[in-house]
Motif scaffolding. Structure first.
Motif: not given
Length: 428
Positions: A217-224, A368-384
């Motif tokens: 259910x999560x974006x490809x980058x998070x999954x990989x 790992x995860x992806x952040x979106x919504x009010x944090x910024x336009x679009x989504x971005x990947x976070x890890x570690x």
């Protein structure tokens, strides 16, 4: 006479709602707030896998409903709902039975002015043959404790025999992935507690997923990235594999392969609890969920609401609100505000789900995860480490909803201090 609001289910949504209503209306006796749950202790559902492997101890980190209710203005009633009657504005609770099968408390009827059903969800076996008989469904505190007991027995035996311990998990969503990673952390730690003959080479974890990737259910980058970490840990990934039967020995796939497992866990899919099948007066969907409108009110019935995983709320985009902890928390917050508006005879506001992204813990190894919504336009990947800190902050937000800002800070600080003297693992 104060109006009575009855909340059934002390999970993330129900307990947060009871806490906020109790502090605002219950302490001042403006409203009679009642929370009903079959358990006496609350553990945040995303932490159940940590209870299962012994990373946290429910007797220390669990919230006691009765004590919390006393301090936050609601009454706790132990019980399990078995019927709902909108005509008489009452619910029926099943008898409470002890370990000797003796009735401690007979069936009871509880009347309400407002009813909130927050029963949560359970794993969906999709009627797979043998799944319910042979698997642990990691969706409740009781099931987490059952897994823990099985794990302790297996470790004791493994330390003597040095055989392989094989654990099979169906479903590579957040629960399955987090459980698999946490098990590897535990197996690396048990040698410190006298299990000197056990190493990570003795543990074999099979993660079975019908989709073609983990965390589908999560974006490809998070999954990989999650998949890379799990593979590095030595977890055996079975992707695009469907289980057609579960036996005592293991899982039989649609291709006829058998995946052997000493301990079997089912963590795939979500549906409403089985008890909802009996609620003939309510609109129940094929997935055992309660059909609600945009205000979380049960369709066609006044003064009954449902929220969290047991509710089906179709959004403007035609999709249901996903069964996630952040959705349950948002629903509880919106319903709290709407009840406040009702008390002032003002119109309620519709629920709008905001997806802030997802974070998945990979134990002490990473997050790992992806952040979106009010944090910024679009989504971005976070890890570690950054993702790990953000994941921990989600739990802090949950505590704030239960205790308020100051008490949540003190509670969390006390937990940290206690860890200096407590064992890292619960091995009893």
């Amino acid at each position: 006479m104060a109006q009575k609001i009855v909340i059934v289910g002390g999970g993330a949504a129900g307990l947060a709602l009871a806490s906020r209503l109790g502090r605002k209306f219950g302490l001042s006796k403006q409203m009679d707030v009642c929370l009903i749950d079959k358990n006496t202790i609350h553990i945040w559902k995303p932490k159940l896998h940590e209870v299962a492997v012994g990373v946290i101890d429910q007797s220390i980190e669990g919230l006691q409903y009765r004590d919390h209710g006393l301090k936050n203005g609601y009454q706790y009633v132990r019980g399990c709902i078995e019927q709902c009657d909108p005509q008489t504005k009452s619910i029926q609770l099943a008898a409470v039975i002890n370990d000797e099968n003796e009735v401690i408390i007979p069936q009871r009827k509880i009347e309400y002015d407002y009813l909130v059903l927050a029963l949560g969800g359970v794993s969906n076996s999709f009627n797979t043959l043998g799944a319910e008989q042979n698997c642990i469904f990691l969706d409740s505190l009781n099931s987490a404790n059952r897994f823990h007991d099985k794990l302790l027995d297996a470790l004791l035996q493994l330390n003597e025999t040095q055989d392989k311990l094989s654990i099979g998990i169906v479903g590579a969503g957040a629960t399955g992935v987090e459980l698999a990673a946490e098990l590897h952390h535990v197996i690396e730690s048990v040698a410190e507690y006298g299990y000197s003959n056990i190493s990570k080479q003795h543990l074999e974890i099979h993660l079975i997923e019908a989709a073609e990737k983990v965390l589908p259910q999560l974006p490809e980058q998070v999954s990989l990235r999650a998949q890379a970490v799990l593979s590095k840990l030595g977890i055996k990934l079975h992707l695009a594999v469907q289980v057609k039967e579960v036996t005592k020995q293991g899982f039989i796939t649609s291709s006829g392969e058998t995946i052997n497992a000493n301990i079997k866990v089912w963590a795939a899919g979500v549906k409403g609890p089985k008890v909802l099948e009996r609620f003939s007066a309510l609109p129940i969907t094929p997935r055992n969920q309660i059909d609600v409108d945009q205000y979380m009110q049960v369709k066609g019935i006044d003064n009954i609401y449902a929220l969290g995983d047991c509710a089906q709320l179709i959004q403007d985009n035609g999709k249901p609100v996903p069964p996630r902890a952040q959705a349950a928390a948002q629903m509880a917050e919106t319903l709290f505000k709407n009840i406040c508006l009702k008390m002032k005879h003002q119109p309620e506001k519709p629920f709008i789900y905001k997806d802030y992204g997802s974070l998945v813990s990979l134990s002490r190894f990473s997050a790992v995860g992806n952040l979106m919504g009010n944090l910024r336009t679009g989504t971005f990947f976070v890890e570690g480490h950054l993702a790990r800190i953000m994941y921990i902050s989600l739990y802090q937000r949950h505590l704030i909803s239960l205790y308020g800002w100051m008490s949540a800070f003190v509670y969390r600080l006390a937990q940290k201090l206690l860890r200096w003297k407590r064992p890292k693992l619960k091995l009893h």
